[in-house]
Design a protein around this motif. Structure first.
Motif, PDB file in Angstrom:
ATOM      1  N   ARG A  18     -40.331  47.341  85.404  1.00  0.00           N
ATOM      2  CA  ARG A  18     -39.123  47.629  85.225  1.00  0.00           C
ATOM      3  C   ARG A  18     -37.996  46.674  84.651  1.00  0.00           C
ATOM      4  N   ILE A  19     -37.540  45.848  83.965  1.00  0.00           N
ATOM      5  CA  ILE A  19     -37.003  45.096  83.833  1.00  0.00           C
ATOM      6  C   ILE A  19     -35.514  45.680  82.732  1.00  0.00           C
ATOM      7  N   THR A  20     -34.515  45.774  83.388  1.00  0.00           N
ATOM      8  CA  THR A  20     -33.002  46.376  82.767  1.00  0.00           C
ATOM      9  C   THR A  20     -32.636  44.353  82.217  1.00  0.00           C
ATOM     10  N   ALA A  21     -31.376  45.337  81.033  1.00  0.00           N
ATOM     11  CA  ALA A  21     -30.476  44.173  80.481  1.00  0.00           C
ATOM     12  C   ALA A  21     -31.447  43.013  80.644  1.00  0.00           C
ATOM     13  N   LEU A  22     -32.390  42.900  79.788  1.00  0.00           N
ATOM     14  CA  LEU A  22     -33.416  41.459  80.165  1.00  0.00           C
ATOM     15  C   LEU A  22     -32.678  40.806  79.359  1.00  0.00           C
ATOM     16  N   ARG A  23     -32.923  39.091  79.859  1.00  0.00           N
ATOM     17  CA  ARG A  23     -32.419  37.939  79.766  1.00  0.00           C
ATOM     18  C   ARG A  23     -33.090  37.619  79.581  1.00  0.00           C
ATOM     19  N   LEU A  24     -33.024  36.432  78.276  1.00  0.00           N
ATOM     20  CA  LEU A  24     -33.807  35.002  77.699  1.00  0.00           C
ATOM     21  C   LEU A  24     -34.469  34.303  78.850  1.00  0.00           C
ATOM     22  N   GLN A  25     -33.741  33.745  80.715  1.00  0.00           N
ATOM     23  CA  GLN A  25     -34.729  34.162  80.866  1.00  0.00           C
ATOM     24  C   GLN A  25     -35.946  34.335  81.939  1.00  0.00           C
ATOM     25  N   ASP A  26     -35.421  35.782  81.474  1.00  0.00           N
ATOM     26  CA  ASP A  26     -36.619  36.664  82.122  1.00  0.00           C
ATOM     27  C   ASP A  26     -38.712  36.328  81.095  1.00  0.00           C
ATOM     28  N   GLN A  27     -37.506  35.487  80.075  1.00  0.00           N
ATOM     29  CA  GLN A  27     -39.502  35.906  79.182  1.00  0.00           C
ATOM     30  C   GLN A  27     -40.095  34.452  80.292  1.00  0.00           C
ATOM     31  N   GLY A  28     -41.701  34.764  79.948  1.00  0.00           N
ATOM     32  CA  GLY A  28     -42.527  33.733  80.751  1.00  0.00           C
ATOM     33  C   GLY A  28     -43.725  34.615  80.993  1.00  0.00           C
ATOM     34  N   ASN A  29     -44.782  34.498  82.062  1.00  0.00           N
ATOM     35  CA  ASN A  29     -45.695  34.349  82.070  1.00  0.00           C
ATOM     36  C   ASN A  29     -46.166  35.960  83.254  1.00  0.00           C
ATOM     37  N   TYR A  30     -46.341  36.659  83.268  1.00  0.00           N
ATOM     38  CA  TYR A  30     -46.280  37.545  84.608  1.00  0.00           C
ATOM     39  C   TYR A  30     -47.590  38.435  84.923  1.00  0.00           C
ATOM     40  N   THR A  31     -47.992  38.063  86.381  1.00  0.00           N
ATOM     41  CA  THR A  31     -49.369  37.994  86.879  1.00  0.00           C
ATOM     42  C   THR A  31     -49.015  39.713  87.608  1.00  0.00           C
ATOM     43  N   CYS A  32     -49.620  40.554  87.920  1.00  0.00           N
ATOM     44  CA  CYS A  32     -49.582  41.657  88.843  1.00  0.00           C
ATOM     45  C   CYS A  32     -50.884  41.677  89.256  1.00  0.00           C
ATOM     46  N   LYS A  33     -50.984  41.964  90.662  1.00  0.00           N
ATOM     47  CA  LYS A  33     -51.286  41.922  92.017  1.00  0.00           C
ATOM     48  C   LYS A  33     -52.220  42.583  92.938  1.00  0.00           C
ATOM     49  N   GLU A  34     -53.052  43.612  92.623  1.00  0.00           N
ATOM     50  CA  GLU A  34     -53.350  44.648  93.150  1.00  0.00           C
ATOM     51  C   GLU A  34     -54.323  44.576  94.311  1.00  0.00           C
ATOM     52  N   VAL A  35     -53.690  44.958  95.914  1.00  0.00           N
ATOM     53  CA  VAL A  35     -54.339  44.313  96.944  1.00  0.00           C
ATOM     54  C   VAL A  35     -54.906  46.154  97.216  1.00  0.00           C
ATOM     55  N   LEU A  36     -56.487  46.143  97.623  1.00  0.00           N
ATOM     56  CA  LEU A  36     -57.388  47.609  97.548  1.00  0.00           C
ATOM     57  C   LEU A  36     -58.146  47.281  98.798  1.00  0.00           C
ATOM     58  N   ASN A  37     -58.577  47.504 100.378  1.00  0.00           N
ATOM     59  CA  ASN A  37     -59.071  47.641 100.935  1.00  0.00           C
ATOM     60  C   ASN A  37     -59.349  46.248 100.895  1.00  0.00           C
ATOM     61  N   GLN A  38     -58.544  45.901 101.078  1.00  0.00           N
ATOM     62  CA  GLN A  38     -58.807  43.818 100.909  1.00  0.00           C
ATOM     63  C   GLN A  38     -58.860  43.308 100.397  1.00  0.00           C
ATOM     64  N   THR A  39     -59.144  44.024  99.124  1.00  0.00           N
ATOM     65  CA  THR A  39     -59.717  43.428  97.564  1.00  0.00           C
ATOM     66  C   THR A  39     -58.758  43.428  96.637  1.00  0.00           C
ATOM     67  N   ALA A  40     -58.447  42.241  95.906  1.00  0.00           N
ATOM     68  CA  ALA A  40     -57.314  42.114  94.906  1.00  0.00           C
ATOM     69  C   ALA A  40     -57.857  41.666  93.752  1.00  0.00           C
ATOM     70  N   ARG A  41     -57.276  42.221  92.764  1.00  0.00           N
ATOM     71  CA  ARG A  41     -57.231  42.601  91.761  1.00  0.00           C
ATOM     72  C   ARG A  41     -56.135  42.467  90.778  1.00  0.00           C
ATOM     73  N   GLU A  42     -56.064  41.656  89.530  1.00  0.00           N
ATOM     74  CA  GLU A  42     -55.068  40.509  89.089  1.00  0.00           C
ATOM     75  C   GLU A  42     -55.395  41.416  87.608  1.00  0.00           C
ATOM     76  N   HIS A  43     -53.341  41.719  86.901  1.00  0.00           N
ATOM     77  CA  HIS A  43     -53.318  42.234  85.548  1.00  0.00           C
ATOM     78  C   HIS A  43     -51.973  40.495  84.595  1.00  0.00           C
ATOM     79  N   ARG A  44     -52.612  40.179  84.079  1.00  0.00           N
ATOM     80  CA  ARG A  44     -51.870  38.929  83.699  1.00  0.00           C
ATOM     81  C   ARG A  44     -51.222  39.317  81.886  1.00  0.00           C
ATOM     82  N   LEU A  45     -50.150  39.239  81.787  1.00  0.00           N
ATOM     83  CA  LEU A  45     -49.417  39.541  80.537  1.00  0.00           C
ATOM     84  C   LEU A  45     -48.043  38.679  80.737  1.00  0.00           C
ATOM     85  N   GLN A  46     -47.973  38.134  78.755  1.00  0.00           N
ATOM     86  CA  GLN A  46     -47.112  37.419  78.440  1.00  0.00           C
ATOM     87  C   GLN A  46     -45.138  38.227  78.213  1.00  0.00           C
TER      88      GLN A  46
END
Length: 554
Positions: A90-118
């Protein structure tokens, strides 16, 4: 996919950004989210499971940048970031510099899964300004322009990211709005020339952010003014009720209506005590005055002004009031049973005078009304009273023509004489007879003293007339003289020969030679005639004779 809070324009743009080539968006981007600057947004980690032990968020490529936020961190570097449901950012008081690509990385039992969004951050538009020039503002903020000017319209949007879409909408009073232009950019300008009343109304400029769909609108009402094409026109008239003066000033053809003011000696009439009523309807201003202070030759001035400001030398007109002046024929004659027309003409009057006819001088208030034997016709300033079937006892006398306006009253008198008709036929017959007698007398005198005008003069005389005419032929006379000389030479001793050229006695004509004895008879005849008519010469009877030679040896 449908994102709650997204506008159709944002979805379209997101679909386009989804297909951005490498370099403009991160490879493998699975989702595009649009946020507005200054607001809050939540980035959901879609692949995370509830059993995930650790979730990290990266602003950029995870292989090159450190985590932006991690579930293992006790305190985030930026308090605007927080973790929701152990996985979402959650990002509050969004700014122009907050724009860009974001990646969510989950680590479960030494296994990593990613979700990319813009994340795309939209800003504005925060302010939209409309300008119309050249124009002038009224106290209520409405702008007006002269229709003869060239007018420029501009609209500017500030603090907008990315560049907005600008559109103009025009709405006439009572009609539906109509969009007439649309451009991309933070400002737009267009120009209008020779404006008319059809272009008068509300002009609305709207700036719309193509990402967020947020828009700002600014509207301005525009009035198209123009002055009257001519100068004010003013005149005086009489009020319909009561004998009061009305001053009328009219200046049509302009918009808005001009301001009209009646003055007397540079003083406003409307505030004076002798103004009964003042009314203004659009282009006309009327003031009703009491006639107690009016006099012949008084002047009033109407001053007109328009909001666009014309030259003062063209904005006035003057009215000079005048008492009526009358002209008529003072003497009129009518024959019994005939028809007569009494005419009365107003030569000067301002306002126009009311003309009436009166019959009885002892009761001047009794006006002659049309009907019966009376016919009243008024054309302009001329009034005609026609009296039919004139009567000596009823119609003969004085008539009064009265002209009245609020300035004054004038009266003139007409005397009507009714006579018995003359026998025109008898008079004409007598005149014709006298003329014929005169012609006969003159003709008789001329023919008597100049009988040669007739075919035969003796037709006008008796056959016993003793008038003698001698006709002389000059050539025949010379020949007879020569013959007489020859006869005298042949017979000198016997008798004397006389020549008579022509002898006219009564209706008998004789010509030739006579001897001495004949001459003696002629001589005795002449003497007898002289005795019988001793006064013939006194009567001026023509007696012409020519006698050549001697009678009785003379």
């Amino acid at each position: 996919m449908r994102v709650p809070g997204w506008s159709p324009a944002a979805l379209v743009l997101a679909a386009c950004l989804w297909q951005l080539p490498p370099g403009r968006g991160a490879a493998g981007t699975e989702e595009v989210i649009v946020g507005e600057a200054g607001k809050n947004i939540t980035l959901v980690c879609r692949n995370a499971s509830q059993r995930a032990g650790e979730v990290d968020w990266f602003h950029g490529d995870p292989t090159t940048v450190p985590p932006l936020f991690s579930s293992n961190f006790t305190l985030p570097k930026d308090v605007r970031f927080s973790l929701v449901d152990s996985s979402s950012l959650r990002i509050t008081a969004l700014r122009l510099q907050d724009q860009g690509n974001y990646t969510c990385k989950e680590v479960l039992n030494q296994t990593a899964r990613e979700h990319r969004l813009q994340l795309l951050v939209a800003s504005g538009p925060s302010n939209v300004t409309v300008s119309i020039s050249p124009s002038t503002l009224l106290p209520n903020g409405t702008a007006y322009v002269d229709k003869h000017n060239t007018v420029h319209f501009s609209c500017t949007a500030s603090d907008t990211h990315p560049e907005p879409t600008m559109e103009w909408i025009f709405q006439q009073p009572g009609l539906s709005p109509e969009m007439f232009t649309k451009v991309n950019g933070s400002s737009t300008v267009f120009t209008l020339q020779n404006l008319s009343l059809d272009l008068q109304g509300n002009y609305t400029c709207t700036a719309r952010n193509p990402l967020s769909g947020s828009s700002r609108t600014s509207a301005k009402e525009l009035l198209v003014y123009y002055p009257p094409p001519s100068v004010p026109r003013c005149w005086a008239q009489t009020a319909q009720v009561g004998m009061m003066l009305q001053l009328v000033c009219s200046w049509p053809g302009g918009y808005p209506h001009p301001i009209l003011q009646w003055t007397e000696e540079e003083q406003d009439l409307e505030n004076s005590s002798w103004v009964v009523n003042a009314t203004g309807t659009g282009d006309t201003h009327v003031e009703t005055l009491n006639s107690s202070r009016l006099f012949h030759g008084k002047e009033f001035k109407c001053v007109g002004s328009h909001i666009l400001g014309q030259g003062t030398e063209e904005l006035t007109c003057t009215v000079q009031i005048k008492t009526p002046s009358l002209v008529t024929e003072p003497l009129k004659t009518c024959f019994v049973g005939g028809t007569v027309i009494l005419t009365c003409r107003v030569t000067e009057s301002n306002p126009p005078a009311r003309i009436s006819w009166l019959r009885n001088l002892s009761h001047p208030e009794l006006e002659i009304q049309p009907g019966g034997r009376y016919l009243l016709v008024q054309e302009g300033s001329v009034s005609n009273l026609t009296i039919q079937n004139c009567s000596h006892g009823i119609d003969e006398g004085y008539y009064v023509c009265k002209a009245e306006n609020p300035v004054g009253l004038r009266e003139v008198y007409v005397s009507l004489t009714v006579k018995k008709p003359v026998n025109i036929v008898g008079v004409v017959g007598a005149v014709v007879i006298l003329l014929l007698l005169g012609i006969l007398v003159i003709s008789g005198i001329i023919l008597y003293y100049n009988p040669l005008l007739c075919l035969k003069g003796s037709m006008f005389r008796t056959q016993d007339s003793d008038d003698i005419f001698v006709l002389v032929d000059s050539e025949g006379e010379e020949e007879e003289e020569e013959e007489a000389e020859e006869e005298e030479e042949e017979a000198p001793d016997n008798s004397s020969v006389h020549r008579v050229t022509a002898l006219v006695n009564g209706n008998n004509i004789q010509a030739g030679h006579i001897t001495e004895s004949d001459s003696s008879e002629l001589h005795s005849l002449e003497e007898g005639e002289r005795e019988e008519r001793p006064t013939m010469q006194k009567q001026n009877l023509p007696f012409l004779a020519e006698l050549d030679g001697t009678v009785g040896g003379s």
